[in-house]
Design a protein around this motif. Sequence first.
Motif, PDB file in Angstrom:
ATOM      1  N   UNK A  21       0.809  -1.311   0.078  1.00  0.00           N
ATOM      2  CA  UNK A  21       0.186   0.026  -0.019  1.00  0.00           C
ATOM      3  C   UNK A  21       1.047   1.250   0.083  1.00  0.00           C
ATOM      4  N   UNK A  22       1.958   1.131   0.608  1.00  0.00           N
ATOM      5  CA  UNK A  22       2.838   2.421   0.691  1.00  0.00           C
ATOM      6  C   UNK A  22       3.741   2.536  -0.595  1.00  0.00           C
ATOM      7  N   UNK A  23       3.880   1.495  -1.512  1.00  0.00           N
ATOM      8  CA  UNK A  23       4.581   1.484  -2.762  1.00  0.00           C
ATOM      9  C   UNK A  23       3.548   1.872  -3.923  1.00  0.00           C
ATOM     10  N   UNK A  24       2.499   1.702  -3.746  1.00  0.00           N
ATOM     11  CA  UNK A  24       1.431   2.064  -5.047  1.00  0.00           C
ATOM     12  C   UNK A  24       0.065   2.459  -4.404  1.00  0.00           C
ATOM     13  N   UNK A  39       9.266   5.404  -8.602  1.00  0.00           N
ATOM     14  CA  UNK A  39      10.024   5.944  -7.259  1.00  0.00           C
ATOM     15  C   UNK A  39      10.320   4.493  -6.595  1.00  0.00           C
ATOM     16  N   UNK A  40      11.351   4.426  -5.552  1.00  0.00           N
ATOM     17  CA  UNK A  40      11.305   3.367  -4.540  1.00  0.00           C
ATOM     18  C   UNK A  40      10.373   3.946  -3.567  1.00  0.00           C
ATOM     19  N   UNK A  42       6.800  -7.398  -7.508  1.00  0.00           N
ATOM     20  CA  UNK A  42       5.487  -7.298  -8.162  1.00  0.00           C
ATOM     21  C   UNK A  42       5.025  -5.873  -8.322  1.00  0.00           C
ATOM     22  N   UNK A  43       5.531  -5.227  -7.333  1.00  0.00           N
ATOM     23  CA  UNK A  43       4.971  -3.602  -7.179  1.00  0.00           C
ATOM     24  C   UNK A  43       5.545  -2.912  -8.238  1.00  0.00           C
ATOM     25  N   UNK A  44       6.883  -3.366  -8.707  1.00  0.00           N
ATOM     26  CA  UNK A  44       7.780  -2.446  -9.592  1.00  0.00           C
ATOM     27  C   UNK A  44       7.274  -1.949 -10.731  1.00  0.00           C
ATOM     28  N   UNK A  45       6.143  -2.790 -11.325  1.00  0.00           N
ATOM     29  CA  UNK A  45       5.634  -2.355 -12.671  1.00  0.00           C
ATOM     30  C   UNK A  45       4.294  -1.455 -12.374  1.00  0.00           C
ATOM     31  N   UNK A  46       3.925  -1.268 -11.151  1.00  0.00           N
ATOM     32  CA  UNK A  46       2.635  -0.418 -10.741  1.00  0.00           C
ATOM     33  C   UNK A  46       3.256   0.664 -10.227  1.00  0.00           C
ATOM     34  N   UNK A  47       4.505   0.956  -9.639  1.00  0.00           N
ATOM     35  CA  UNK A  47       4.970   2.145  -9.226  1.00  0.00           C
ATOM     36  C   UNK A  47       5.087   3.333  -9.987  1.00  0.00           C
ATOM     37  N   UNK A  84      15.329  -0.003   4.225  1.00  0.00           N
ATOM     38  CA  UNK A  84      16.062   0.511   3.111  1.00  0.00           C
ATOM     39  C   UNK A  84      17.056  -0.545   2.356  1.00  0.00           C
ATOM     40  N   UNK A  85      17.609  -0.998   3.146  1.00  0.00           N
ATOM     41  CA  UNK A  85      18.567  -2.087   2.528  1.00  0.00           C
ATOM     42  C   UNK A  85      17.749  -3.153   1.695  1.00  0.00           C
ATOM     43  N   UNK A  86      16.728  -3.878   2.286  1.00  0.00           N
ATOM     44  CA  UNK A  86      16.038  -4.991   1.991  1.00  0.00           C
ATOM     45  C   UNK A  86      15.010  -4.298   0.608  1.00  0.00           C
ATOM     46  N   UNK A  87      14.307  -3.446   0.897  1.00  0.00           N
ATOM     47  CA  UNK A  87      13.421  -3.183  -0.094  1.00  0.00           C
ATOM     48  C   UNK A  87      13.679  -2.218  -1.050  1.00  0.00           C
TER      49      UNK A  87
END
Length: 144
Positions: free
Chosen positions: A39-42, A96-97, A83-88, A108-111
Amino acid sequence: MLVSVQSALLGISYLRNGNLQGLRIIYGLFSATLYGIILRRVRGRDLAERILSIVFVRISSQISDYKENTCFLSWLLKLVREECSSYMIDDNGDKPGLEVGPEYPILNHILNKGNSTSKTASLLCISKEVLGKRLRSELKKFRG
């Protein structure tokens, strides 16, 4: 919510043996955390719910790819990130990250950087046990 290692291992074992009860166990243990991160990514709850569903389908179909010597949560977060990368997409059309500040160095390191828990522990010069405790603490704060 504290995740029981034994419950997670049971869920993984069931799922690997084709028992969908394993997916129910994993969903019960991790869905809230993964949903909050998605939810915080998309943008939008509908999209976040759809991505969460896709992630759990991937968990079910790719459980054989999970290696026991890695942190299960890190593997789940990798699936979420992929999975989120194509929607962000932000207002400028950029991808954005996840915006995590200095108060979340492990996330931050993991995500954002895609590091494993082992590499993150090494980079931060801490043991995997300490990293696990700090990651749980960061996730608790991150979820709000």
